[in-house]
Motif scaffolding. Structure first.
Motif, PDB file in Angstrom:
ATOM      1  N   THR A  53      53.848  43.014  69.888  1.00 55.44           N
ATOM      2  CA  THR A  53      52.672  43.470  69.433  1.00 55.44           C
ATOM      3  C   THR A  53      51.917  43.135  69.821  1.00 55.44           C
ATOM      4  OG1 THR A  53      53.167  43.834  67.232  1.00 55.44           O
ATOM      5  CG2 THR A  53      54.010  46.092  68.161  1.00 55.44           C
ATOM      6  N   GLY A  54      51.782  41.889  69.479  1.00 58.36           N
ATOM      7  CA  GLY A  54      50.192  41.207  69.568  1.00 58.36           C
ATOM      8  C   GLY A  54      50.688  40.573  70.457  1.00 58.36           C
ATOM      9  N   CYS A  55      50.863  40.155  71.152  1.00 61.10           N
ATOM     10  CA  CYS A  55      51.296  39.476  72.758  1.00 61.10           C
ATOM     11  C   CYS A  55      51.167  40.495  73.846  1.00 61.10           C
ATOM     12  CB  CYS A  55      52.588  39.357  73.229  1.00 61.10           C
ATOM     13  SG  CYS A  55      52.959  37.187  72.283  1.00 61.10           S
ATOM     14  N   PRO A  65      43.475  37.712  66.245  1.00 56.84           N
ATOM     15  CA  PRO A  65      45.016  36.539  65.110  1.00 56.84           C
ATOM     16  C   PRO A  65      45.347  38.117  63.874  1.00 56.84           C
ATOM     17  CG  PRO A  65      42.283  36.310  63.896  1.00 56.84           C
ATOM     18  CD  PRO A  65      42.294  36.816  65.239  1.00 56.84           C
ATOM     19  N   ASN A  66      46.630  37.693  63.452  1.00 59.14           N
ATOM     20  CA  ASN A  66      46.922  38.673  63.252  1.00 59.14           C
ATOM     21  C   ASN A  66      46.174  38.452  61.303  1.00 59.14           C
ATOM     22  OD1 ASN A  66      48.496  36.377  61.848  1.00 59.14           O
ATOM     23  ND2 ASN A  66      50.264  37.878  63.611  1.00 59.14           N
ATOM     24  N   LEU A  67      47.457  38.403  60.179  1.00 54.78           N
ATOM     25  CA  LEU A  67      46.305  38.175  58.719  1.00 54.78           C
ATOM     26  C   LEU A  67      46.932  36.685  58.687  1.00 54.78           C
ATOM     27  CD1 LEU A  67      46.909  41.616  57.156  1.00 54.78           C
ATOM     28  CD2 LEU A  67      44.568  40.613  58.002  1.00 54.78           C
ATOM     29  N   ALA A  68      47.938  36.389  59.135  1.00 56.25           N
ATOM     30  CA  ALA A  68      49.233  35.113  58.105  1.00 56.25           C
ATOM     31  C   ALA A  68      47.995  33.990  59.679  1.00 56.25           C
ATOM     32  CB  ALA A  68      50.582  35.314  58.272  1.00 56.25           C
ATOM     33  N   GLU A  69      48.044  34.408  59.829  1.00 57.22           N
ATOM     34  CA  GLU A  69      46.527  33.458  61.067  1.00 57.22           C
ATOM     35  C   GLU A  69      45.786  32.913  61.089  1.00 57.22           C
ATOM     36  OE1 GLU A  69      50.389  34.793  65.236  1.00 57.22           O
ATOM     37  OE2 GLU A  69      48.044  35.901  65.206  1.00 57.22           O
ATOM     38  N   LEU A  70      45.334  34.582  60.792  1.00 64.71           N
ATOM     39  CA  LEU A  70      43.218  34.544  60.180  1.00 64.71           C
ATOM     40  C   LEU A  70      43.368  33.486  58.287  1.00 64.71           C
ATOM     41  CD1 LEU A  70      40.360  35.170  60.243  1.00 64.71           C
ATOM     42  CD2 LEU A  70      41.021  37.347  59.169  1.00 64.71           C
ATOM     43  N   VAL A  75      41.027  41.618  64.212  1.00 66.79           N
ATOM     44  CA  VAL A  75      41.793  40.923  63.097  1.00 66.79           C
ATOM     45  C   VAL A  75      42.456  42.397  62.888  1.00 66.79           C
ATOM     46  CG1 VAL A  75      41.706  40.106  60.392  1.00 66.79           C
ATOM     47  CG2 VAL A  75      39.422  41.092  61.790  1.00 66.79           C
ATOM     48  N   LYS A  76      43.722  41.386  62.931  1.00 63.27           N
ATOM     49  CA  LYS A  76      45.014  43.321  63.401  1.00 63.27           C
ATOM     50  C   LYS A  76      45.511  43.182  61.769  1.00 63.27           C
ATOM     51  CE  LYS A  76      47.401  40.324  65.879  1.00 63.27           C
ATOM     52  NZ  LYS A  76      48.307  39.420  66.872  1.00 63.27           N
ATOM     53  N   GLY A  77      45.894  44.384  61.327  1.00 62.26           N
ATOM     54  CA  GLY A  77      46.736  45.385  60.157  1.00 62.26           C
ATOM     55  C   GLY A  77      47.477  45.284  59.825  1.00 62.26           C
ATOM     56  N   VAL A 101      42.350  34.634  73.374  1.00 63.52           N
ATOM     57  CA  VAL A 101      43.338  33.783  72.535  1.00 63.52           C
ATOM     58  C   VAL A 101      43.764  34.794  71.861  1.00 63.52           C
ATOM     59  CG1 VAL A 101      44.080  31.823  71.607  1.00 63.52           C
ATOM     60  CG2 VAL A 101      42.034  31.627  73.700  1.00 63.52           C
ATOM     61  N   ASP A 102      45.136  34.823  71.711  1.00 63.51           N
ATOM     62  CA  ASP A 102      45.682  35.270  70.127  1.00 63.51           C
ATOM     63  C   ASP A 102      46.458  34.194  69.589  1.00 63.51           C
ATOM     64  OD1 ASP A 102      47.504  36.609  69.114  1.00 63.51           O
ATOM     65  OD2 ASP A 102      48.956  36.834  70.963  1.00 63.51           O
ATOM     66  N   PRO A 103      46.226  33.640  69.168  1.00 59.14           N
ATOM     67  CA  PRO A 103      46.471  32.548  68.082  1.00 59.14           C
ATOM     68  C   PRO A 103      47.508  32.951  67.967  1.00 59.14           C
ATOM     69  CG  PRO A 103      44.349  33.553  67.103  1.00 59.14           C
ATOM     70  CD  PRO A 103      45.615  34.184  67.613  1.00 59.14           C
TER      71      PRO A 103
HETATM   72 MG   LIG Z   1      51.005  37.840  66.970  1.00 56.32          MG
END
Ligand SMILES: [Mg+2]
Ligand SMILES: Nc1ncnc2c1ncn2[C@@H]1O[C@H](COP(=O)(O)OP(=O)(O)O)[C@@H](O)[C@H]1O
Ligand SMILES: Cc1ncc(COP(=O)(O)O)c(N)n1
Length: 716
Positions: A425-427, A351-356, A387-389, A318-320
């Motif tokens: 990039t996240g997708c 999650p990226n940082l904001a989503e985390l 976690v993605k930076g 899951v990519d939130p």
């Molecule tokens: Mg994303």
């Protein structure tokens, strides 16, 4: 039929030993067993019902459960609330028609078959009576003492080809049989002792599962939003799945009107239509992995969550998605609590940082804080957290995979790539991970592989010219480069193409009387001295052109290389002068006219004009033939081409032949070829075409330069 029969465990209480059937099954399902058959030859119906209820609880919907032979026990266990999906019947067991009647149309009913007459009987049944055939034995086995003759792989293949129903291979199947059985058409392999008697059933199952997955193309479903600009959402997911070796499917949860600059509108179709899309897929297709992206609102989130509970896909990533790269919201704030219910059903979340920060309900102050938050959140939801930076304000763009339960804390370092093209990039990353997990990689390997693929796609994104905002990554950069499909070829392909392109010129050089006479030593002194004098004149100017290349070079390594070559060229000129003086003894004064001949002037004018234009790629392309053609010719002459005898002390031009076969010169040439063809591979089409023209022209000048001294052979 859509049931996932890929890894099929048949229980054997004796082999499970003290650990017991229930615990063995629990662990095997942890490791990836997709269907369990309770096979209990001696217990009473009552005991079988109890075992089915206990197994149903241990499996907890993660795999299918069927019982061997005992139709009545299946019916009774169902009546007591157990999840029993069906029965597997032998040729002598209860009637398959009665089983279908009692268990209903959704039950899973299997039949053992291994002879042509069994297939005839199956064909005579109403369509839909049986779902699959258990076909075997494949190899002689002790767990079924009365087994029929073993079919072997080839026997299985012939049977499966003739069968109207999917076939699971059963009986004596070892782990090395997986690839050939899958290739022979098996929809699954059934295993008894390799799992029941294993010391660690989860690990053994994992290895079987990995081998099964690696033996074919995984079916990967994305449930996400549409991005009509093709860089994010469903469209990016499908490209990513394909680029990473999966078969992509897509259920569209929401539509966006967006481009590289931002999201203009969002349309969410009724959630029961999403439900229909999902059911259409799971009713027909065994799904190896699911990637979930933009879900828009709470209704959609709940629809997906409920579907997951029914289908239980083996891999859920899951990519939130909450906010797009452009800053637009892609998920209702009201849906955030529903999302939590979905996340506990995931295996990996990204999650990226904001989503985390939203997920943990607090601000994240730095990377170390992000890791701590991910650790706590992973423990809370029971899934791995990547976690993605990407949004860090730093030189680095690191990611970290944290799986609290498994004790995984893997850091992935990586320099930030200087590009605006980060749309999707996240997708793309999460789809790649889902696909690679389905191909059997473990989570750390899947993330590492997906990241290196994404980084290449980011680096090559400038090859695409899509929109004026945050552009897409180039999902197929690696594939196209390696497959020669791209307009940006690999350097090696450029080298081959250019070299082939001057094949005619090279043949003309080889045929020149000067070259032939030089090779066999019959060349007269005068044309040789003429050649040396022209070469000396040429090298002096060539050194200046090389110095200009050094001045224009984009890196210090290249700058140093061309500067060293310039120096080498001057040294060469001085040596030529010395040998010229020696060789010239007894040559008529007219030959010493140290004025450049027309061919020399023409060649130098071409080089100087290219240098004057100030375009580095074309200049080094023009410089290259002098390296390349000399090395090639020198090496061939040194090896005895055209009757040359470089080892012969009486060969008058032996020292000349030796100079151009010098290994150091060959090394410099290889380096020059690499610099030029690398630059050409990276250049746009127009520049690459100009480079090749400059290269071709210089090659023609080389030929004329060799032709100029003439052919007169020594009469002596
Ligand atoms: Mg994303
Ligand atoms: N400029 C960049 N250079 C290298 N990697 C990047 C860059 N931008 C994003 N990434 C990587 O792309 C992936 C997506 O990350 P991120 O941008 O944080 O998430 P999202 O796209 O969901 O907002 C991560 O692996 C991240 O490290
Ligand atoms: C339909 C859709 N889904 C997701 C994203 C997020 O993109 P990113 O991968 O950059 O976070 C997007 N922009 N559009």
């Amino acid at each position: 039929m859509n049931a996932d029969l890929s890894l099929y465990l048949v229980t054997d209480a004796a082999l499970c030993g003290e650990r017991g059937v229930i615990e063995t099954v629990r662990q095997a399902v942890d490791g990836g067993v997709r269907i369990v058959q309770l096979r209990e030859k001696h217990a009473s119906d009552r005991e079988v019902v109890e075992q089915l209820l206990a197994l149903s609880a241990a499996i907890d919907g993660r795999a299918l459960l069927v019982v061997n032979d005992r139709l009545d026990a299946a019916v009774a266990a169902r009546a007591q609330g157990g999840r029993v999906d069906g029965v597997h019947l032998g040729q002598g067991d209860a009637s398959v028609l009665r089983a279908r009647q009692e268990l209903g149309p959704d039950a899973l009913i299997g039949l053992t078959a291994n002879a042509p007459e069994h297939l005839d009987a199956v064909r005579a049944l109403p369509v839909g009576t049986i779902d699959y055939l258990g076909v075997g034995v494949i190899r002689p086995t002790l767990t079924k003492p009365d087994h029929p003759p073993a079919l072997g792989i080839q026997g299985f293949r012939e049977f499966a080809e003739a069968s109207p129903l999917p076939c699971v291979a059963i009986g004596g199947v070892g782990i090395d049989d997986i690839e050939p059985l899958r290739a022979a058409g098996a929809v699954g392999i059934a295993v008894v002792s390799a799992l029941c008697a294993a010391e660690a059933p989860a690990a053994a199952a994992r290895e079987f599962r990995r081998r099964w997955q690696a033996a074919s193309v995984p079916r990967v479903l994305t449930i996400a939003g549409s991005d009509p600009s093709g860089g994010a959402g469903i469209q990016a997911d499908l490209k990513s799945i394909a680029a990473n070796g999966g078969y992509g499917m897509a259920a569209i949860a929401a539509l966006t009107a967006q481009n590289t600059r931002g999201v203009r509108a969002i349309h969410v179709p009724p959630s029961d239509f999403l439900q229909q899309q999902l059911d259409a897929l799971s009713d027909d297709i065994a799904i190896d992995a699911v990637k979930i992206g933009m879900l828009a609102d709470a209704d959609v989130v709940r629809t997906v969550t409920a579907w997951l509970d029914v289908v239980r896909p083996p891999i859920v990533v899951v990519d939130p998605v909450m906010v797009a790269t452009s800053g637009d919201r892609l998920l209702d704030t009201a849906a955030e609590s529903a999302l939590r219910e979905l996340l506990v059903r995931a295996h990996v979340i990204t999650p990226n940082l904001a989503e985390l920060a939203v997920l943990v309900g607090r601000e994240i102050v730095d990377w170390a804080d992000a890791l701590a938050a991910a650790d706590a959140f992973s423990a809370q939801i029971g899934a791995a957290v990547l976690v993605k930076g990407g949004h860090l304000d730093a030189e680095e763009a690191p990611d970290a995979l944290i799986d609290a339960a498994a004790g995984v804390r893997q850091h992935f370092a990586g320099a930030r790539i200087d590009t605006m093209n980060t749309h999707g990039t996240g997708c793309s990353l999460s789809s790649a991970i889902a696909t690679l997990l389905a191909r059997g990689l473990d989570s750390v390997a899947a993330v590492a592989h997906a990241r290196s693929w994404l980084r290449e796609s980011l680096r090559e994104s400038s090859a695409l010219a899509v929109g004026g905002g945050h552009g897409p990554v180039h999902h197929f950069a690696g594939l196209w480069n390696r497959g020669g499909l791209t307009t940006r070829p690999a350097a090696a392909d450029v080298a081959a193409e250019w070299w082939d392109g001057i094949a005619g010129i090279r043949a003309e050089i080889d045929a020149l009387p000067f070259i032939r006479a030089l090779a066999d030593g019959t060349l007269q002194r005068e044309p040789f001295v003429f050649y040396l004098s022209q070469d000396a004149l040429y090298l002096r100017e060539y050194a200046r052109v090389l110095a200009e290349a050094a001045r224009l070079a984009p890196s210090s390594a290249e700058q140093a290389f061309w500067a060293q070559s310039a120096q080498g060229s001057i040294v060469g000129e001085l040596e030529l002068h010395a040998s010229w003086l020696t060789a010239a003894q007894g040559v008529s004064a007219a030959t010493f006219a140290a004025e450049p001949a027309p061919a020399t002037v023409a060649y130098l004018n071409h080089l100087r004009a290219t240098a004057f234009d100030g375009r580095y790629p074309e200049l080094i392309a023009a410089i290259l033939p002098c390296f390349w053609l000399y090395t090639d010719l020198g090496e061939r002459l040194h090896a005895g081409a055209f009757g040359s005898r470089p080892q012969d002390p009486h060969h008058p031009y032996a020292s000349w032949l030796a100079t151009y076969a010098d290994p150091a010169f060959a090394e410099a040439t290889a380096q020059a070829v690499a610099y030029v063809t690398d630059a050409a591979a990276r250049a746009d089409d127009a520049t690459r075409a100009r480079m090749q023209r400059a290269f071709d022209l210089s090659s023609a000048h080389e030929r004329d330069f060799f032709a100029a001294p003439g052919s007169a052979r020594d009469a002596t």
